[in-house]
Design a protein around this motif. Structure first.
Motif, PDB file in Angstrom:
ATOM      1  N   LEU A   1      16.962 -55.403  95.726  1.00 34.57           N
ATOM      2  CA  LEU A   1      16.864 -54.179  96.522  1.00 34.57           C
ATOM      3  C   LEU A   1      17.206 -52.969  95.673  1.00 34.57           C
ATOM      4  O   LEU A   1      16.484 -51.970  95.659  1.00 34.57           O
ATOM      5  N   ARG A   2      18.311 -53.072  94.949  1.00 28.75           N
ATOM      6  CA  ARG A   2      18.775 -51.939  94.135  1.00 28.75           C
ATOM      7  C   ARG A   2      17.747 -51.558  93.072  1.00 28.75           C
ATOM      8  O   ARG A   2      17.572 -50.361  92.770  1.00 28.75           O
ATOM      9  N   ASP A   3      17.050 -52.508  92.522  1.00 32.68           N
ATOM     10  CA  ASP A   3      16.052 -52.237  91.481  1.00 32.68           C
ATOM     11  C   ASP A   3      14.914 -51.349  91.967  1.00 32.68           C
ATOM     12  O   ASP A   3      14.228 -50.715  91.157  1.00 32.68           O
TER      13      ASP A   3
ATOM     14  N   LYS B   1      14.378 -45.903  94.362  1.00 32.50           N
ATOM     15  CA  LYS B   1      14.024 -44.771  93.511  1.00 32.50           C
ATOM     16  C   LYS B   1      14.733 -43.479  93.915  1.00 32.50           C
ATOM     17  O   LYS B   1      15.167 -42.699  93.064  1.00 32.50           O
ATOM     18  N   VAL B   2      14.854 -43.229  95.217  1.00 31.18           N
ATOM     19  CA  VAL B   2      15.512 -42.000  95.661  1.00 31.18           C
ATOM     20  C   VAL B   2      17.014 -42.081  95.404  1.00 31.18           C
ATOM     21  O   VAL B   2      17.649 -41.099  95.016  1.00 31.18           O
ATOM     22  N   PHE B   3      17.595 -43.270  95.580  1.00 35.68           N
ATOM     23  CA  PHE B   3      19.019 -43.441  95.280  1.00 35.68           C
ATOM     24  C   PHE B   3      19.293 -43.189  93.798  1.00 35.68           C
ATOM     25  O   PHE B   3      20.320 -42.603  93.435  1.00 35.68           O
ATOM     26  N   ASP B   4      18.382 -43.625  92.935  1.00 38.88           N
ATOM     27  CA  ASP B   4      18.560 -43.400  91.500  1.00 38.88           C
ATOM     28  C   ASP B   4      18.691 -41.912  91.194  1.00 38.88           C
ATOM     29  O   ASP B   4      19.437 -41.522  90.292  1.00 38.88           O
TER      30      ASP B   4
ATOM     31  N   ALA C   1      16.771 -50.377 103.011  1.00 34.22           N
ATOM     32  CA  ALA C   1      16.534 -51.628 103.721  1.00 34.22           C
ATOM     33  C   ALA C   1      15.292 -52.258 103.125  1.00 34.22           C
ATOM     34  O   ALA C   1      14.283 -51.580 102.923  1.00 34.22           O
ATOM     35  N   GLY C   2      15.388 -53.537 102.807  1.00 30.22           N
ATOM     36  CA  GLY C   2      14.251 -54.242 102.227  1.00 30.22           C
ATOM     37  C   GLY C   2      13.967 -55.526 102.976  1.00 30.22           C
ATOM     38  O   GLY C   2      14.897 -56.248 103.359  1.00 30.22           O
ATOM     39  N   LEU C   3      12.688 -55.811 103.185  1.00 27.33           N
ATOM     40  CA  LEU C   3      12.268 -57.013 103.898  1.00 27.33           C
ATOM     41  C   LEU C   3      11.727 -58.022 102.896  1.00 27.33           C
ATOM     42  O   LEU C   3      10.774 -57.735 102.167  1.00 27.33           O
ATOM     43  N   PHE C   4      12.345 -59.206 102.843  1.00 27.28           N
ATOM     44  CA  PHE C   4      11.999 -60.237 101.873  1.00 27.28           C
ATOM     45  C   PHE C   4      11.533 -61.513 102.565  1.00 27.28           C
ATOM     46  O   PHE C   4      11.977 -61.826 103.678  1.00 27.28           O
ATOM     47  N   THR C   5      10.686 -62.271 101.864  1.00 27.41           N
ATOM     48  CA  THR C   5      10.302 -63.600 102.330  1.00 27.41           C
ATOM     49  C   THR C   5      11.245 -64.630 101.717  1.00 27.41           C
ATOM     50  O   THR C   5      12.012 -64.338 100.784  1.00 27.41           O
ATOM     51  N   ALA C   6      11.162 -65.868 102.200  1.00 30.89           N
ATOM     52  CA  ALA C   6      11.993 -66.947 101.676  1.00 30.89           C
ATOM     53  C   ALA C   6      11.607 -67.328 100.257  1.00 30.89           C
ATOM     54  O   ALA C   6      12.351 -68.025  99.569  1.00 30.89           O
ATOM     55  N   ALA C   7      10.444 -66.850  99.793  1.00 33.82           N
ATOM     56  CA  ALA C   7      10.029 -67.060  98.411  1.00 33.82           C
ATOM     57  C   ALA C   7      10.498 -65.933  97.496  1.00 33.82           C
ATOM     58  O   ALA C   7      10.240 -65.962  96.291  1.00 33.82           O
ATOM     59  N   GLY C   8      11.173 -64.930  98.075  1.00 29.56           N
ATOM     60  CA  GLY C   8      11.695 -63.822  97.285  1.00 29.56           C
ATOM     61  C   GLY C   8      10.769 -62.637  97.170  1.00 29.56           C
ATOM     62  O   GLY C   8      11.076 -61.672  96.458  1.00 29.56           O
ATOM     63  N   GLU C   9       9.635 -62.651  97.880  1.00 26.54           N
ATOM     64  CA  GLU C   9       8.692 -61.532  97.803  1.00 26.54           C
ATOM     65  C   GLU C   9       9.214 -60.350  98.616  1.00 26.54           C
ATOM     66  O   GLU C   9       9.622 -60.508  99.778  1.00 26.54           O
ATOM     67  N   LEU C  10       9.211 -59.172  98.017  1.00 25.73           N
ATOM     68  CA  LEU C  10       9.582 -57.951  98.719  1.00 25.73           C
ATOM     69  C   LEU C  10       8.355 -57.426  99.466  1.00 25.73           C
ATOM     70  O   LEU C  10       7.378 -57.007  98.857  1.00 25.73           O
TER      71      LEU C  10
ATOM     72  N   LEU D   1      16.169 -59.366 106.189  1.00 24.15           N
ATOM     73  CA  LEU D   1      16.354 -57.928 106.032  1.00 24.15           C
ATOM     74  C   LEU D   1      17.644 -57.698 105.241  1.00 24.15           C
ATOM     75  O   LEU D   1      18.733 -57.999 105.726  1.00 24.15           O
ATOM     76  N   GLN D   2      17.496 -57.199 104.015  1.00 25.79           N
ATOM     77  CA  GLN D   2      18.652 -56.884 103.171  1.00 25.79           C
ATOM     78  C   GLN D   2      18.921 -55.387 103.276  1.00 25.79           C
ATOM     79  O   GLN D   2      18.024 -54.569 103.069  1.00 25.79           O
ATOM     80  N   VAL D   3      20.164 -55.031 103.608  1.00 24.24           N
ATOM     81  CA  VAL D   3      20.526 -53.622 103.741  1.00 24.24           C
ATOM     82  C   VAL D   3      21.633 -53.272 102.758  1.00 24.24           C
ATOM     83  O   VAL D   3      22.426 -54.127 102.344  1.00 24.24           O
ATOM     84  N   SER D   4      21.682 -51.980 102.396  1.00 27.81           N
ATOM     85  CA  SER D   4      22.599 -51.542 101.355  1.00 27.81           C
ATOM     86  C   SER D   4      23.995 -51.226 101.864  1.00 27.81           C
ATOM     87  O   SER D   4      24.915 -51.048 101.081  1.00 27.81           O
ATOM     88  N   GLY D   5      24.189 -51.139 103.169  1.00 28.42           N
ATOM     89  CA  GLY D   5      25.493 -50.779 103.719  1.00 28.42           C
ATOM     90  C   GLY D   5      26.142 -51.939 104.440  1.00 28.42           C
ATOM     91  O   GLY D   5      25.983 -53.104 104.083  1.00 28.42           O
TER      92      GLY D   5
END
Length: 277
Positions: A155-157, A160-163, A171-180, A213-217
């Protein structure tokens, strides 16, 4: 659109053992967005401009108004100008499809919602315990603990705006195979989630079975509820969950992760979906 997300300003830098200097800094832009449904004002939220149609669509899912793309007929920006006479793009009117009931005015939602809290504008705690269209989540997809531990860095990678600003959630939505599948950033963590959910709705992907759903907070009750409303079985956060978030995740059949950092995490609900291998 990138120019609207970041604004430059002059700051004076003070630090131990350093010469005081003036320099430019980048700020994450925060502006109000009024959401109208069928021409009637429904809510105002503070958000980062960008992906606004996704935000409105996801917000309507979170409010239990819609849960399928065919229930949303159209969205459009309404006329609105700033002091210079330029279009602000800060008002969106959503038209529901024929046969889709309008928002329940009995919720008595206040007009203003801040960027820090997605349920602060709801009149009572009873109003936010909405019955999701997708019911209890019985998704049988299994998740590798190694993969789940890697998601915060993935997620952090892509933030872009946080950088550039250090001032937005993601917030990022991923599959069980690791696809964003989708990543969104916003000054409000609930907005970032709504933007992801809205993207999924407009793509015809709800319910979001087999996703995390991976979230940063932190994992607040509101984020668990939003994930549940979208049919997301796994929610992972880099910080702590609240007690109500854990209770809601367990009752919804969700898997809830907290303190997901450095490859490790705590599982607060739904550990049966996770494999050690």
């Amino acid at each position: 659109m990138a120019g609207r997300l970041v604004r430059r300003t002059r700051v004076t830098r003070f630090a131990p053992d350093e010469r005081t200097v003036q320099r430019e800094d980048a700020l994450a832009v925060e502006e109000p967005l009024e959401v109208r449904v069928g021409g009637s004002s429904f809510s105002v939220t503070m958000r980062s401009p960008g992906d606004d149609f996704d935000l409105v669509a996801g917000f309507l899912v979170s409010e239990g108004v819609i849960w399928s793309a065919d229930q949303l007929s159209s969205m459009r920006f309404c006329a609105g100008t700033d002091e210079q006479g330029l279009q602000t793009f800060n008002v969106i009117d959503a038209e529901l499809s024929p046969g889709t009931p309008p928002p329940d005015t009995g919720l008595e939602r206040h007009v203003y919602t801040s960027s820090s809290c997605g349920i602060c504008g709801t009149a009572s705690i009873d109003a936010v315990h909405k019955a999701t269209h997708f019911g209890q989540l019985d998704d049988e997809t299994t998740w590798s603990a190694e993969l789940l531990g890697s998601l915060p860095d993935r997620l952090r990678d892509h933030q872009k705006v946080f950088d550039r600003t250090g001032g937005v959630h993601a917030a990022g939505l991923f599959t069980a195979a690791g696809e964003l599948l989708c990543l969104r950033e916003d000054v409000g963590r609930h907005n970032a989630v709504d933007k992801v959910v809205g993207w999924a709705l407009r793509e015809g992907r709800l319910p979001l079975r087999g996703t995390c759903l991976q979230v940063s907070g932190r994992a607040s009750f509101e984020l668990v509820q939003k994930a549940h409303m979208a049919g997301i079985p796994v929610l992972a956060a880099v910080s702590a969950p609240s007690s109500l978030a854990v209770e809601h995740a367990a009752s919804a059949g969700m898997t809830l992760l907290g303190f997901s950092r450095g490859g490790a995490f705590n599982v607060y609900a739904g550990a049966d979906r996770i494999t050690a291998g």
